[in-house]
Design an enzyme around this catalytic site. Sequence first.
Site, PDB file in Angstrom:
ATOM      1  N   HIS A   1       0.732  -0.908   0.138  1.00  0.00           N
ATOM      2  CA  HIS A   1      -0.018   0.055  -0.011  1.00  0.00           C
ATOM      3  C   HIS A   1       0.880   1.222   0.160  1.00  0.00           C
ATOM      4  O   HIS A   1       2.085   1.164   0.452  1.00  0.00           O
ATOM      5  CB  HIS A   1      -1.001   0.118   1.377  1.00  0.00           C
TER       6      HIS A   1
ATOM      7  N   ASP B   1       2.256   1.419   3.269  1.00  0.00           N
ATOM      8  CA  ASP B   1       3.330   0.415   3.788  1.00  0.00           C
ATOM      9  C   ASP B   1       4.686   1.108   3.328  1.00  0.00           C
ATOM     10  O   ASP B   1       5.591   0.800   4.059  1.00  0.00           O
ATOM     11  CB  ASP B   1       3.071  -0.779   3.047  1.00  0.00           C
TER      12      ASP B   1
ATOM     13  N   ASP C   1     -10.125 -14.564   4.085  1.00  0.00           N
ATOM     14  CA  ASP C   1      -8.576 -14.675   3.550  1.00  0.00           C
ATOM     15  C   ASP C   1      -7.875 -15.834   4.352  1.00  0.00           C
ATOM     16  O   ASP C   1      -6.825 -15.783   4.717  1.00  0.00           O
ATOM     17  CB  ASP C   1      -7.879 -13.369   3.913  1.00  0.00           C
TER      18      ASP C   1
ATOM     19  N   ASP D   1      -2.935 -13.483  -0.655  1.00  0.00           N
ATOM     20  CA  ASP D   1      -3.797 -12.319   0.269  1.00  0.00           C
ATOM     21  C   ASP D   1      -4.255 -13.165   1.402  1.00  0.00           C
ATOM     22  O   ASP D   1      -5.626 -13.231   1.565  1.00  0.00           O
ATOM     23  CB  ASP D   1      -4.622 -11.568  -0.316  1.00  0.00           C
TER      24      ASP D   1
HETATM   25  C1  GLO Z   1      -9.480  -6.799   1.032  1.00  0.00           C
HETATM   26  C2  GLO Z   1      -8.517  -6.678   0.061  1.00  0.00           C
HETATM   27  C3  GLO Z   1      -7.170  -5.953   0.042  1.00  0.00           C
HETATM   28  C4  GLO Z   1      -6.235  -5.719  -1.100  1.00  0.00           C
HETATM   29  C5  GLO Z   1      -5.052  -4.750  -0.493  1.00  0.00           C
HETATM   30  C6  GLO Z   1      -4.614  -4.403  -1.994  1.00  0.00           C
HETATM   31  O1  GLO Z   1     -10.344  -7.552   0.840  1.00  0.00           O
HETATM   32  O2  GLO Z   1      -8.434  -8.089  -0.390  1.00  0.00           O
HETATM   33  O3  GLO Z   1      -6.359  -6.888   1.249  1.00  0.00           O
HETATM   34  O4  GLO Z   1      -6.016  -6.688  -1.821  1.00  0.00           O
HETATM   35  O5  GLO Z   1      -5.516  -3.770   0.227  1.00  0.00           O
HETATM   36  O6  GLO Z   1      -5.188  -3.369  -2.459  1.00  0.00           O
HETATM   37 MG    MG Z   2      -6.953  -8.683  -2.144  1.00  0.00          MG
END
Ligand code: GLO
Ligand code: MG
Length: 344
Positions: free
Chosen positions: A49, A52, A250, A283
């Site tokens: 991000h 980040d 996730d 992710d």
């Molecule tokens: C949330 C998303 C998030 C994005 C991340 C990259 O549900 O999956 O994790 O992938 O912020 O933009």
């Molecule tokens: Mg994601």
Amino acid sequence: MPQNYKFCFGPWNISEGWDPYGPTTRPPQTFDWKLGELKKLGFDAMMFHDDDAVPDIDSKSESQIRKETRELKKKLDGEGIAAEMVAPRLWFSPNTIDGAYTSNNPKHRQYAIDRSLRTIDIAKILGTDLIVLWLAREGTYVRESKNPRRSVDLLVEAMDKMLAHDKRIRLAIEPKPNEPMDHAYVPTIGHALAIAQLTQDSKRVGALIESAHCILAGLDPSDEIAFAMSFDKLWSLHLNDQNGLKYDQDKPFGSTNLRSAFDQVRVMEQNKYGRNGEYVCFDVHPFRTTKPEHWLAHLDNSRRTFLKLVQKARTYNESKAKQMIAERNYQALDQYVIEHLLGK
Ligand code: GLO
Ligand code: MG
């Protein structure tokens, strides 16, 4: 030709166990520690991000942001780790409470655009042309609070400004149907690719698919992957898993539905995902119960499962399957897939 995959994850994937019902369960770790662990695990790149890359980005000047980004780039180069993408985090600030590009407040919409342009500058310094747009708060809790037609125009307008800011960057829209919103404006890959067509340079607007987001939309992730790849628009992938229609989980890749994970890998193999340098990103988050000493297991396990499924895809007996399909013996095909996955 056997394909070699490149892997990445983001610093947020080493999360501390916070959930809406309780505090963190693992102590915070520094970015440098996370980078070191990523390298130890043998991953190739990190996702970022904007904040980040440059923490507290909103309180810093342009020159400070550039300076810190250059320092980060040096650190990444030193470790031999690439930056896969940079994504503007448009869901934390008080300026994005009502959404970012589609907020009803024009000053807040401007904030979102300014921050996105800064993200592009960061990406340039980090050596990636990929900007990921997860449109977290672009949607509604109360349907009548925004005009959906106007929201599409605002999204296109924002993307056009990003495309004009730097002629080399590519935008990958990451669709998700809900959470945090009740309904998001770009819920599926079809919506993402359709909205790309409305921009000034649609060739530079593609998509990122996340397995869990497809499941939340009631869709099959492997079909979504194949759909995006039919348009040559799958520029990144967030592989993970999700147990049905509940909060965004996730989970480690393949953790809930191994067959669906196999289908995703098979479709990637069939369509040669990665041939243009695209990464396989996980992710995923550790379960809240995870102890600090097992903190990286969800990432390592996701990759192990992925690689084992690559072998399953490569040893799948295509001619046997073809015969069953020709005979319309899908009952046998179904069982063949199950037994192939179970192994001997
Ligand atoms: C949330 C998303 C998030 C994005 C991340 C990259 O549900 O999956 O994790 O992938 O912020 O933009
Ligand atoms: Mg994601």
